[in-house]
Design a protein around this motif. Structure first.
Motif, short mmCIF file in Angstrom:
data_model
loop_
_atom_site.label_atom_id
_atom_site.label_comp_id
_atom_site.label_asym_id
_atom_site.label_seq_id
_atom_site.Cartn_x
_atom_site.Cartn_y
_atom_site.Cartn_z
N LEU A 1 18.62 -43.54 78.01
CA LEU A 1 17.40 -43.35 77.16
C LEU A 1 17.94 -43.62 75.74
O LEU A 1 18.84 -43.09 75.37
CB LEU A 1 16.81 -42.15 77.26
N PHE A 2 17.16 -44.59 75.12
CA PHE A 2 17.56 -45.36 73.86
C PHE A 2 16.41 -45.23 72.81
O PHE A 2 15.32 -45.49 73.21
CB PHE A 2 17.89 -46.77 74.02
N PHE A 3 16.69 -44.76 71.80
CA PHE A 3 16.04 -44.54 70.73
C PHE A 3 16.27 -45.45 69.49
O PHE A 3 17.48 -45.41 69.12
CB PHE A 3 15.93 -43.17 70.19
N ASP A 4 15.27 -46.35 68.92
CA ASP A 4 15.83 -47.16 67.68
C ASP A 4 14.41 -47.39 66.80
O ASP A 4 13.34 -47.34 67.51
CB ASP A 4 16.19 -48.43 68.59
N ASP A 5 14.72 -47.49 65.48
CA ASP A 5 13.32 -47.81 64.67
C ASP A 5 12.99 -49.09 64.73
O ASP A 5 11.96 -49.33 64.67
CB ASP A 5 13.70 -47.27 63.26
N CYS A 6 13.75 -49.97 65.16
CA CYS A 6 13.54 -51.25 65.47
C CYS A 6 12.67 -52.07 64.16
O CYS A 6 11.85 -52.96 64.35
CB CYS A 6 12.53 -51.52 66.55
N GLN A 7 12.91 -51.59 62.97
CA GLN A 7 12.41 -52.20 61.87
C GLN A 7 13.13 -53.59 61.36
O GLN A 7 12.55 -54.35 60.77
CB GLN A 7 12.46 -51.03 60.70
N LEU B 1 22.54 -40.59 79.90
CA LEU B 1 23.02 -40.70 78.56
C LEU B 1 21.83 -40.98 77.72
O LEU B 1 21.07 -41.83 78.05
CB LEU B 1 24.18 -42.19 78.67
N VAL B 2 22.09 -40.22 76.60
CA VAL B 2 20.96 -40.65 75.55
C VAL B 2 21.65 -41.48 74.37
O VAL B 2 22.66 -40.81 73.85
CB VAL B 2 20.35 -39.39 75.02
N VAL B 3 21.28 -42.46 73.97
CA VAL B 3 21.73 -43.32 72.86
C VAL B 3 20.84 -43.09 71.58
O VAL B 3 19.75 -43.83 72.06
CB VAL B 3 22.04 -44.79 73.48
N PHE B 4 21.39 -43.01 70.58
CA PHE B 4 20.41 -43.06 69.35
C PHE B 4 21.23 -44.19 68.40
O PHE B 4 22.27 -44.24 68.25
CB PHE B 4 20.61 -41.68 68.61
N ASP B 5 19.95 -44.88 67.84
CA ASP B 5 20.26 -45.72 66.68
C ASP B 5 20.53 -44.66 65.53
O ASP B 5 19.98 -43.58 65.63
CB ASP B 5 19.35 -46.31 66.29
N LEU B 6 21.07 -44.96 64.31
CA LEU B 6 21.52 -43.80 63.31
C LEU B 6 20.57 -44.04 62.02
O LEU B 6 19.51 -43.26 61.92
CB LEU B 6 22.80 -44.19 62.79
N ASP B 7 20.51 -45.18 61.45
CA ASP B 7 19.65 -45.45 60.35
C ASP B 7 18.21 -45.36 60.63
O ASP B 7 17.62 -46.38 61.41
CB ASP B 7 20.19 -46.65 59.49
N ALA B 8 17.44 -44.66 59.90
CA ALA B 8 15.94 -44.48 59.95
C ALA B 8 15.46 -44.31 61.55
O ALA B 8 14.31 -44.25 61.47
CB ALA B 8 15.43 -45.98 59.31
N CYS B 9 16.45 -43.69 62.16
CA CYS B 9 15.80 -43.31 63.56
C CYS B 9 16.63 -41.93 63.61
O CYS B 9 15.56 -41.02 63.44
CB CYS B 9 16.46 -44.19 64.66
N PHE B 10 17.72 -41.75 63.88
CA PHE B 10 18.39 -40.39 63.95
C PHE B 10 18.41 -39.53 62.78
O PHE B 10 18.17 -38.41 62.81
CB PHE B 10 19.94 -40.62 64.38
N TRP B 11 18.68 -40.48 61.47
CA TRP B 11 18.32 -39.67 60.15
C TRP B 11 17.95 -40.70 59.42
O TRP B 11 17.31 -41.69 59.67
CB TRP B 11 19.68 -39.25 59.46
N PRO C 1 17.87 -49.57 80.48
CA PRO C 1 17.49 -48.12 79.76
C PRO C 1 16.16 -48.08 79.61
O PRO C 1 15.09 -49.04 79.29
CB PRO C 1 18.38 -48.61 78.57
N VAL C 2 15.66 -46.96 79.59
CA VAL C 2 14.32 -46.54 78.89
C VAL C 2 14.16 -46.54 77.59
O VAL C 2 15.47 -45.94 76.82
CB VAL C 2 13.75 -45.07 79.62
N THR C 3 13.32 -47.07 76.81
CA THR C 3 13.59 -47.32 75.34
C THR C 3 12.26 -46.86 74.88
O THR C 3 11.31 -46.70 75.22
CB THR C 3 13.84 -48.71 74.72
N ILE C 4 12.55 -46.16 73.45
CA ILE C 4 11.52 -45.83 72.62
C ILE C 4 11.66 -46.23 71.16
O ILE C 4 12.60 -45.93 70.52
CB ILE C 4 11.22 -44.19 72.69
N ARG C 5 10.63 -46.78 70.54
CA ARG C 5 10.84 -47.03 69.26
C ARG C 5 10.22 -45.95 68.29
O ARG C 5 9.52 -45.56 68.40
CB ARG C 5 9.68 -48.50 68.96
N THR C 6 11.01 -45.74 67.20
CA THR C 6 10.70 -44.87 66.28
C THR C 6 10.43 -45.36 64.64
O THR C 6 11.44 -45.20 63.95
CB THR C 6 11.84 -43.81 66.22
#
Length: 236
Positions: A170-176, A22-32, A197-202
């Motif tokens: 796997l999780f992506f988030d801008d973390c701002q 499972l890949v989990v995307f945050d939306l605002d300022a990350c996915f778009w 989860p493995v996480t990546i800050r964007t």
């Protein structure tokens, strides 16, 4: 801008797997590239912007909410186009966003139903339609039962709905606006393995480099566990 395709990503050393379930995307300022709480108008088909979809033909590359254009970041489009092409066996995708208001939630869902991955296939078609057979498992917002803390609400709900273990995510988030990645890593762990989860800050949005980094980080973590055979048994 220069196209980002698999042909010019060789320098990123994309992994051959294993891939997350499972890949989990945050939306605002990350996915778009927009923050939904700053927008006021729910977009519809009259608000689409067409253009080149990363060399795959002409489709919906943006949607207008008032005077603001919502567009996917380059890594997001690359990720979903590769997912559309089934390059990541057994991987599914969903979204975890702590959108501030019900209006922001509605704008976000509307944009997902308009923005295209390849011509004729929207993000919603791919993620909800293909991955989840039409079930909306996405956790978008912070109204109850959700909250501003994704580790306390969004991810436990995703764990229950998708039946995918935390250590296969796997999780992506801008973390701002808070360290969602750190919170999820610390709080969302499987009892048997102690892994989450493995996480990546964007912080600058999801680029092609961050996408490759996430896949590589997941593969290395998977391979570092106590034997893939034992892990496959434990994950059940």
């Amino acid at each position: 801008s220069r196209l980002v395709s698999s042909k010019n990503l060789s320098h990123l050393k994309m992994t051959k797997g294993p891939f997350p379930e499972l890949v989990v995307f945050d939306l605002d300022a990350c996915f778009w590239d927009q923050e939904m709480y700053t927008l006021s108008k729910i977009p519809d088909e009259s608000n689409i912007v067409t253009g080149d979809l990363n060399g795959r033909g002409e489709g919906v590359v943006g949607v207008m909410s008032g005077r603001s254009r919502i567009s996917l970041h380059k890594g997001s489009l690359l990720a979903l186009q590769s997912h559309h092409d089934k390059k990541y066996p057994n991987t599914k995708v969903c979204f975890a966003s702590s959108a501030d208001t019900p209006q922001a939630e509605r704008i976000g869902r509307a944009a997902l139903k308009l923005l295209e991955v390849v011509p004729g296939t929207t993000v919603w078609d791919l993620v909800v339609g293909r991955d989840w057979d039409g079930e909306d498992v996405n956790q978008i917002g912070r109204q109850p039962p959700l909250s501003a803390n994704k580790s306390a609400t969004h991810f436990p709900i995703l764990r229950e709905l998708t039946r995918v273990r935390y250590d296969r995510m796997l999780f992506f988030d801008d973390c701002q606006w808070g360290d969602h990645c750190g919170q999820v890593e610390r709080a969302c762990k499987e009892r048997e393995t102690g892994n989450g989860p493995v996480t990546i800050r964007t912080p600058f949005g999801l680029g092609a480099e961050e996408w490759a980094e996430g896949l590589n980080k997941y593969a290395k973590k998977f391979q570092a566990l106590d034997g893939s055979d034992n892990y496959d048994i434990k994950k059940r």
